[in-house]
Design a protein around this motif. Structure first.
Motif, mmCIF file in Angstrom:
data_model
loop_
_atom_site.group_PDB
_atom_site.id
_atom_site.type_symbol
_atom_site.label_atom_id
_atom_site.label_comp_id
_atom_site.label_asym_id
_atom_site.label_seq_id
_atom_site.Cartn_x
_atom_site.Cartn_y
_atom_site.Cartn_z
ATOM 1 N N THR A 173 0.829 -1.213 0.000
ATOM 2 C CA THR A 173 0.000 0.000 0.000
ATOM 3 C C THR A 173 0.859 1.258 0.000
ATOM 4 O OG1 THR A 173 -0.262 -0.176 2.401
ATOM 5 C CG2 THR A 173 -2.031 -1.091 1.036
ATOM 6 N N ALA A 174 2.030 1.212 0.599
ATOM 7 C CA ALA A 174 2.946 2.362 0.562
ATOM 8 C C ALA A 174 3.440 2.590 -0.865
ATOM 9 C CB ALA A 174 4.127 2.146 1.499
ATOM 10 N N LYS A 175 3.761 1.502 -1.555
ATOM 11 C CA LYS A 175 4.229 1.609 -2.938
ATOM 12 C C LYS A 175 3.115 2.142 -3.843
ATOM 13 C CE LYS A 175 6.243 -1.029 -6.685
ATOM 14 N NZ LYS A 175 6.222 -2.279 -7.383
ATOM 15 N N VAL A 176 1.897 1.637 -3.665
ATOM 16 C CA VAL A 176 0.765 2.095 -4.477
ATOM 17 C C VAL A 176 0.506 3.576 -4.238
ATOM 18 C CG1 VAL A 176 -1.726 1.857 -4.819
ATOM 19 C CG2 VAL A 176 -0.302 -0.184 -4.639
ATOM 20 N N SER A 177 0.514 3.998 -2.980
ATOM 21 C CA SER A 177 0.259 5.419 -2.692
ATOM 22 C C SER A 177 1.347 6.305 -3.278
ATOM 23 C CB SER A 177 0.110 5.653 -1.188
ATOM 24 O OG SER A 177 1.287 5.332 -0.498
ATOM 25 N N ARG A 178 2.583 5.850 -3.251
ATOM 26 C CA ARG A 178 3.692 6.609 -3.854
ATOM 27 C C ARG A 178 3.487 6.725 -5.375
ATOM 28 N NH1 ARG A 178 7.455 3.960 -1.529
ATOM 29 N NH2 ARG A 178 7.719 2.396 -3.151
ATOM 30 N N ASP A 179 3.073 5.621 -6.020
ATOM 31 C CA ASP A 179 2.838 5.648 -7.465
ATOM 32 C C ASP A 179 1.638 6.523 -7.829
ATOM 33 O OD1 ASP A 179 5.041 4.038 -8.007
ATOM 34 O OD2 ASP A 179 3.875 2.187 -7.839
ATOM 35 N N ILE A 180 0.638 6.563 -6.982
ATOM 36 C CA ILE A 180 -0.513 7.446 -7.213
ATOM 37 C C ILE A 180 -0.064 8.904 -7.146
ATOM 38 C CG2 ILE A 180 -2.668 8.293 -6.186
ATOM 39 C CD1 ILE A 180 -3.313 5.377 -5.474
ATOM 40 N N LEU A 181 0.748 9.241 -6.151
ATOM 41 C CA LEU A 181 1.251 10.617 -6.040
ATOM 42 C C LEU A 181 2.067 11.006 -7.260
ATOM 43 C CD1 LEU A 181 2.225 10.878 -2.274
ATOM 44 C CD2 LEU A 181 0.414 12.118 -3.459
ATOM 45 N N ARG A 182 2.921 10.090 -7.725
ATOM 46 C CA ARG A 182 3.720 10.376 -8.927
ATOM 47 C C ARG A 182 2.823 10.589 -10.141
ATOM 48 N NH1 ARG A 182 7.683 5.651 -7.924
ATOM 49 N NH2 ARG A 182 9.060 6.592 -6.408
ATOM 50 N N SER A 183 1.814 9.757 -10.273
ATOM 51 C CA SER A 183 0.932 9.836 -11.431
ATOM 52 C C SER A 183 0.091 11.113 -11.423
ATOM 53 C CB SER A 183 0.015 8.614 -11.460
ATOM 54 O OG SER A 183 -0.783 8.617 -12.600
ATOM 55 N N LEU B 149 -2.960 15.861 -6.752
ATOM 56 C CA LEU B 149 -3.782 14.844 -6.115
ATOM 57 C C LEU B 149 -5.168 15.379 -5.747
ATOM 58 C CD1 LEU B 149 -3.793 11.927 -5.034
ATOM 59 C CD2 LEU B 149 -2.994 12.844 -2.854
ATOM 60 N N ARG B 150 -5.270 16.697 -5.530
ATOM 61 C CA ARG B 150 -6.564 17.288 -5.162
ATOM 62 C C ARG B 150 -7.621 17.070 -6.232
ATOM 63 N NH1 ARG B 150 -6.036 23.274 -3.960
ATOM 64 N NH2 ARG B 150 -5.327 23.154 -6.101
ATOM 65 N N GLY B 151 -7.218 16.933 -7.500
ATOM 66 C CA GLY B 151 -8.169 16.758 -8.588
ATOM 67 C C GLY B 151 -8.467 15.311 -8.914
ATOM 68 N N ALA B 152 -8.098 14.403 -8.031
ATOM 69 C CA ALA B 152 -8.243 12.977 -8.323
ATOM 70 C C ALA B 152 -9.502 12.366 -7.731
ATOM 71 C CB ALA B 152 -7.034 12.212 -7.787
ATOM 72 N N SER B 153 -9.991 11.385 -8.443
ATOM 73 C CA SER B 153 -10.985 10.447 -7.946
ATOM 74 C C SER B 153 -10.305 9.089 -8.084
ATOM 75 C CB SER B 153 -12.251 10.510 -8.794
ATOM 76 O OG SER B 153 -13.058 9.386 -8.553
ATOM 77 N N ILE B 154 -10.132 8.388 -6.976
ATOM 78 C CA ILE B 154 -9.351 7.154 -6.983
ATOM 79 C C ILE B 154 -10.260 5.970 -6.693
ATOM 80 C CG2 ILE B 154 -7.396 5.927 -5.965
ATOM 81 C CD1 ILE B 154 -6.426 8.795 -5.056
ATOM 82 N N GLY B 155 -10.367 5.071 -7.655
ATOM 83 C CA GLY B 155 -11.141 3.849 -7.476
ATOM 84 C C GLY B 155 -10.214 2.709 -7.116
ATOM 85 N N VAL B 156 -10.633 1.884 -6.166
ATOM 86 C CA VAL B 156 -9.834 0.743 -5.730
ATOM 87 C C VAL B 156 -10.583 -0.530 -6.128
ATOM 88 C CG1 VAL B 156 -8.717 -0.395 -3.768
ATOM 89 C CG2 VAL B 156 -8.941 2.101 -3.796
#
Length: 176
Positions: free
Chosen positions: A75-85, A93-100
Motif C-alpha cells: 500500500t505504501a508503494k501504491v500510494s507513492r505511485d498514485i502521487l507520482r501519477s 492529487l486534489r483533482g483525483a478520484s481514486i477507485g480501488v
C-alpha cells in the motif's frame, strides 16, 4: 477532533502556500524543500491509510474473506505511485478520484472510491487494480485458516489514469 481528511486538507493547503512562493521567498526559506518532502510524506501516508481502509472494509463484504494477505509495503508503494501519477495534473492529487479494485476469477470487484479533497470536482480518475493470487504456493497458511476465507494479493497491480475533461485515451501503468 481532526479527521484524516482534515489533516490531508491542511497538508494540501499548506503545500499550496509553499508551492506558490516566488523564487525570492524560496531563497529566504532554505528549508522549503524539507517542508515539501514532509508534506509529500504526509499525503502519501494519508493516501496509504485510505487504501488500507478500503481493503479492510471490503474484506468481509465485497471480497467475502476473513483474511486478506498483502505483500510487504504494497500500500505504501501504491500510494507513492498514485502521487507520482497525479503530479503532472493541474490540481495534483486534489483533482483525483481514486477507485480501488481487485481482479479475481469472478471478474473485477470495486472496493471503494477515495476523494482526497471532497469539495474539489475531480479532473482525472485513477483506478488501482490489485490482482488476486490463487496459487497454492502457501499451503502452510491454508492449514491455519480455512482456505476459502483467505485472499492473497499479488505484488503486481495496475494504475489506470483517465483524464475526465479530455478525449485522450486512458494511460495504463503496470507495476511489479
Amino acid at each position: 477532533m481532526r479527521t484524516h481528511s482534515d489533516v490531508s486538507n491542511a497538508a494540501v493547503e499548506s503545500a499550496d502556500v509553499v508551492l506558490s512562493c516566488s523564487v525570492d521567498l524560496a531563497s529566504k526559506y532554505p528549508n522549503m524543500e524539507v517542508c515539501l518532502e514532509d508534506e509529500a510524506k504526509i499525503l502519501q501516508q494519508d493516501l496509504k491509510d485510505h487504501i488500507e481502509r478500503c481493503l479492510s472494509e471490503a474484506k468481509a463484504s465485497v471480497l467475502q474473506c476473513k483474511v486478506l494477505l498483502l505483500p510487504c509495503q504494497m500500500t505504501a508503494k501504491v500510494s507513492r505511485d498514485i502521487l507520482r501519477s497525479s503530479s503532472d495534473e493541474p490540481c495534483g492529487l486534489r483533482g483525483a478520484s481514486i477507485g480501488v479494485f481487485v481482479e479475481t476469477d469472478e471478474g473485477l470487484k470495486s472496493l471503494g472510491e477515495i476523494f482526497p479533497i471532497s469539495n474539489v470536482i475531480p479532473t482525472f480518475e485513477l483506478s488501482v487494480v490489485f490482482k488476486s493470487d490463487k496459487s497454492d504456493c502457501w499451503p502452510s497458511l491454508k492449514s491455519i485458516f480455512d482456505g476459502n476465507n483467505v485472499l492473497k494479493l499479488k505484488p503486481e497491480y495496475k494504475l489506470i489514469k483517465r483524464k475526465l475533461y479530455s478525449s485522450a485515451s486512458p494511460v495504463i501503468h503496470e507495476f511489479n
